[in-house]
Design a protein around this motif. Structure first.
Motif, PDB file in Angstrom:
ATOM      1  N   SER A  12       0.826  -1.210   0.000  1.00  0.00           N
ATOM      2  CA  SER A  12       0.000   0.000   0.000  1.00  0.00           C
ATOM      3  C   SER A  12       0.861   1.263   0.000  1.00  0.00           C
ATOM      4  O   SER A  12       0.359   2.337  -0.322  1.00  0.00           O
ATOM      5  CB  SER A  12      -0.955   0.009   1.193  1.00  0.00           C
ATOM      6  OG  SER A  12      -0.233   0.047   2.398  1.00  0.00           O
ATOM      7  N   LEU A  13       2.144   1.133   0.338  1.00  0.00           N
ATOM      8  CA  LEU A  13       3.041   2.278   0.365  1.00  0.00           C
ATOM      9  C   LEU A  13       4.436   1.837  -0.046  1.00  0.00           C
ATOM     10  O   LEU A  13       4.901   0.771   0.378  1.00  0.00           O
ATOM     11  CB  LEU A  13       3.108   2.887   1.769  1.00  0.00           C
ATOM     12  CG  LEU A  13       4.069   4.061   1.932  1.00  0.00           C
ATOM     13  CD1 LEU A  13       3.426   5.330   1.367  1.00  0.00           C
ATOM     14  CD2 LEU A  13       4.436   4.262   3.385  1.00  0.00           C
ATOM     15  N   ILE A  14       5.063   2.651  -0.862  1.00  0.00           N
ATOM     16  CA  ILE A  14       6.460   2.427  -1.235  1.00  0.00           C
ATOM     17  C   ILE A  14       7.269   3.622  -0.752  1.00  0.00           C
ATOM     18  O   ILE A  14       6.905   4.774  -1.007  1.00  0.00           O
ATOM     19  CB  ILE A  14       6.638   2.270  -2.757  1.00  0.00           C
ATOM     20  CG1 ILE A  14       5.950   0.999  -3.243  1.00  0.00           C
ATOM     21  CG2 ILE A  14       8.118   2.263  -3.133  1.00  0.00           C
ATOM     22  CD1 ILE A  14       5.974   0.822  -4.739  1.00  0.00           C
ATOM     23  N   GLU A  15       8.329   3.322  -0.044  1.00  0.00           N
ATOM     24  CA  GLU A  15       9.264   4.341   0.415  1.00  0.00           C
ATOM     25  C   GLU A  15      10.462   4.302  -0.536  1.00  0.00           C
ATOM     26  O   GLU A  15      11.023   3.234  -0.779  1.00  0.00           O
ATOM     27  CB  GLU A  15       9.686   3.980   1.842  1.00  0.00           C
ATOM     28  CG  GLU A  15      10.602   4.936   2.521  1.00  0.00           C
ATOM     29  CD  GLU A  15      10.842   4.507   3.960  1.00  0.00           C
ATOM     30  OE1 GLU A  15      10.599   5.318   4.847  1.00  0.00           O
ATOM     31  OE2 GLU A  15      11.278   3.350   4.181  1.00  0.00           O
ATOM     32  N   TRP A  38       5.370   6.697  -2.252  1.00  0.00           N
ATOM     33  CA  TRP A  38       4.407   6.469  -3.318  1.00  0.00           C
ATOM     34  C   TRP A  38       3.283   5.602  -2.760  1.00  0.00           C
ATOM     35  O   TRP A  38       3.531   4.555  -2.176  1.00  0.00           O
ATOM     36  CB  TRP A  38       5.050   5.767  -4.511  1.00  0.00           C
ATOM     37  CG  TRP A  38       6.133   6.549  -5.195  1.00  0.00           C
ATOM     38  CD1 TRP A  38       6.259   7.906  -5.251  1.00  0.00           C
ATOM     39  CD2 TRP A  38       7.242   6.021  -5.928  1.00  0.00           C
ATOM     40  NE1 TRP A  38       7.380   8.252  -5.968  1.00  0.00           N
ATOM     41  CE2 TRP A  38       8.003   7.117  -6.405  1.00  0.00           C
ATOM     42  CE3 TRP A  38       7.667   4.739  -6.233  1.00  0.00           C
ATOM     43  CZ2 TRP A  38       9.164   6.961  -7.169  1.00  0.00           C
ATOM     44  CZ3 TRP A  38       8.824   4.577  -6.990  1.00  0.00           C
ATOM     45  CH2 TRP A  38       9.560   5.680  -7.453  1.00  0.00           C
ATOM     46  N   ALA A  39       2.064   6.060  -2.948  1.00  0.00           N
ATOM     47  CA  ALA A  39       0.898   5.306  -2.486  1.00  0.00           C
ATOM     48  C   ALA A  39      -0.142   5.286  -3.593  1.00  0.00           C
ATOM     49  O   ALA A  39      -0.021   6.007  -4.589  1.00  0.00           O
ATOM     50  CB  ALA A  39       0.337   5.957  -1.227  1.00  0.00           C
ATOM     51  N   ALA A  71       8.712  -1.678   0.372  1.00  0.00           N
ATOM     52  CA  ALA A  71       7.267  -1.842   0.206  1.00  0.00           C
ATOM     53  C   ALA A  71       6.640  -2.221   1.548  1.00  0.00           C
ATOM     54  O   ALA A  71       7.141  -3.102   2.242  1.00  0.00           O
ATOM     55  CB  ALA A  71       6.975  -2.918  -0.829  1.00  0.00           C
ATOM     56  N   TYR A  72       5.560  -1.524   1.881  1.00  0.00           N
ATOM     57  CA  TYR A  72       4.839  -1.751   3.136  1.00  0.00           C
ATOM     58  C   TYR A  72       3.395  -2.142   2.854  1.00  0.00           C
ATOM     59  O   TYR A  72       2.810  -1.673   1.878  1.00  0.00           O
ATOM     60  CB  TYR A  72       4.821  -0.469   3.984  1.00  0.00           C
ATOM     61  CG  TYR A  72       6.163  -0.034   4.492  1.00  0.00           C
ATOM     62  CD1 TYR A  72       6.616  -0.426   5.747  1.00  0.00           C
ATOM     63  CD2 TYR A  72       6.976   0.796   3.728  1.00  0.00           C
ATOM     64  CE1 TYR A  72       7.854  -0.005   6.230  1.00  0.00           C
ATOM     65  CE2 TYR A  72       8.213   1.220   4.193  1.00  0.00           C
ATOM     66  CZ  TYR A  72       8.646   0.818   5.444  1.00  0.00           C
ATOM     67  OH  TYR A  72       9.873   1.230   5.904  1.00  0.00           O
ATOM     68  N   LEU A  76       1.849  -0.686   7.855  1.00  0.00           N
ATOM     69  CA  LEU A  76       3.086   0.120   7.810  1.00  0.00           C
ATOM     70  C   LEU A  76       4.108  -0.302   8.860  1.00  0.00           C
ATOM     71  O   LEU A  76       5.060   0.424   9.131  1.00  0.00           O
ATOM     72  CB  LEU A  76       2.778   1.615   7.942  1.00  0.00           C
ATOM     73  CG  LEU A  76       1.837   2.202   6.907  1.00  0.00           C
ATOM     74  CD1 LEU A  76       1.617   3.681   7.190  1.00  0.00           C
ATOM     75  CD2 LEU A  76       2.337   1.993   5.502  1.00  0.00           C
ATOM     76  N   ASP A  77       3.914  -1.479   9.447  1.00  0.00           N
ATOM     77  CA  ASP A  77       4.830  -1.964  10.476  1.00  0.00           C
ATOM     78  C   ASP A  77       5.985  -2.776   9.905  1.00  0.00           C
ATOM     79  O   ASP A  77       7.127  -2.633  10.330  1.00  0.00           O
ATOM     80  CB  ASP A  77       4.091  -2.847  11.485  1.00  0.00           C
ATOM     81  CG  ASP A  77       3.157  -2.052  12.367  1.00  0.00           C
ATOM     82  OD1 ASP A  77       3.402  -0.849  12.566  1.00  0.00           O
ATOM     83  OD2 ASP A  77       2.170  -2.642  12.844  1.00  0.00           O
ATOM     84  N   LEU A  78       5.676  -3.624   8.965  1.00  0.00           N
ATOM     85  CA  LEU A  78       6.648  -4.578   8.452  1.00  0.00           C
ATOM     86  C   LEU A  78       6.958  -4.280   6.997  1.00  0.00           C
ATOM     87  O   LEU A  78       6.052  -4.074   6.188  1.00  0.00           O
ATOM     88  CB  LEU A  78       6.077  -6.003   8.581  1.00  0.00           C
ATOM     89  CG  LEU A  78       6.922  -7.143   8.042  1.00  0.00           C
ATOM     90  CD1 LEU A  78       8.197  -7.298   8.870  1.00  0.00           C
ATOM     91  CD2 LEU A  78       6.128  -8.427   8.074  1.00  0.00           C
ATOM     92  N   VAL A  79       8.261  -4.255   6.671  1.00  0.00           N
ATOM     93  CA  VAL A  79       8.659  -4.088   5.272  1.00  0.00           C
ATOM     94  C   VAL A  79       8.425  -5.423   4.568  1.00  0.00           C
ATOM     95  O   VAL A  79       8.978  -6.446   4.973  1.00  0.00           O
ATOM     96  CB  VAL A  79      10.143  -3.678   5.159  1.00  0.00           C
ATOM     97  CG1 VAL A  79      10.574  -3.604   3.715  1.00  0.00           C
ATOM     98  CG2 VAL A  79      10.382  -2.351   5.863  1.00  0.00           C
ATOM     99  N   LEU A  80       7.581  -5.408   3.545  1.00  0.00           N
ATOM    100  CA  LEU A  80       7.322  -6.628   2.781  1.00  0.00           C
ATOM    101  C   LEU A  80       8.573  -7.060   2.035  1.00  0.00           C
ATOM    102  O   LEU A  80       8.930  -8.232   2.000  1.00  0.00           O
ATOM    103  CB  LEU A  80       6.173  -6.407   1.798  1.00  0.00           C
ATOM    104  CG  LEU A  80       4.820  -6.071   2.414  1.00  0.00           C
ATOM    105  CD1 LEU A  80       3.846  -5.629   1.336  1.00  0.00           C
ATOM    106  CD2 LEU A  80       4.294  -7.279   3.171  1.00  0.00           C
TER     107      LEU A  80
END
Length: 127
Positions: A12-15, A38-39, A71-72, A76-80
């Motif tokens: 759902s979110l890319i840092e 990026w979301a 990628a989360y 938003l807790d764990l980096v996939l």
């Protein structure tokens, strides 16, 4: 490039990180400054672009990546997964809970239209 399908679906979110050094050991986050998030459609489009990167043979440069993505999922807790991109040697190193060993190191054509588009996205995200 191959990204685990379950990770793509869950993202759902890319840092976006501008890498400043290599990590102390493999499998730990790449140090650097977060330059963008990026979301939504941006994340979907970025993952589609990354997934469309054509393969390539290995080039030797010593692996000096400039950017990585983390990628989360919704929590938003764990980096996939995290993927670091070296546009000199065409290598991608990826790690994370959902990344099988056979996908940890991949090679892409940095000179392809997709590679050039990804590099342009990274550069545009970097202040």
């Amino acid at each position: 490039m191959q990204i685990p399908a379950e990770s793509v679906a869950a993202t759902s979110l890319i840092e976006v990180v501008r890498i400043s050094a290599l990590p102390v050991r493999r499998g730990t986050p790449y140090p650097g400054r977060t330059v963008a998030h990026w979301a939504g459609d941006e994340a979907v489009e970025a993952l589609a672009l990354i997934g469309s990167l054509p393969g390539s043979s290995q080039h030797r440069c010593g692996f000096s990546p400039g950017w990585s993505i983390r990628a989360y999922d919704d929590s938003l807790d764990l980096v996939l997964f995290e993927a670091a991109f070296c546009f000199s040697c065409n290598e991608i190193r990826m790690h994370g809970a959902a990344v099988p060993p056979e996908l940890a190191t991949q090679f892409f054509d940095a000179d392809s239209p997709q590679g050039e588009a990804l590099l342009a996205l990274f550069r545009a995200a970097t202040p």
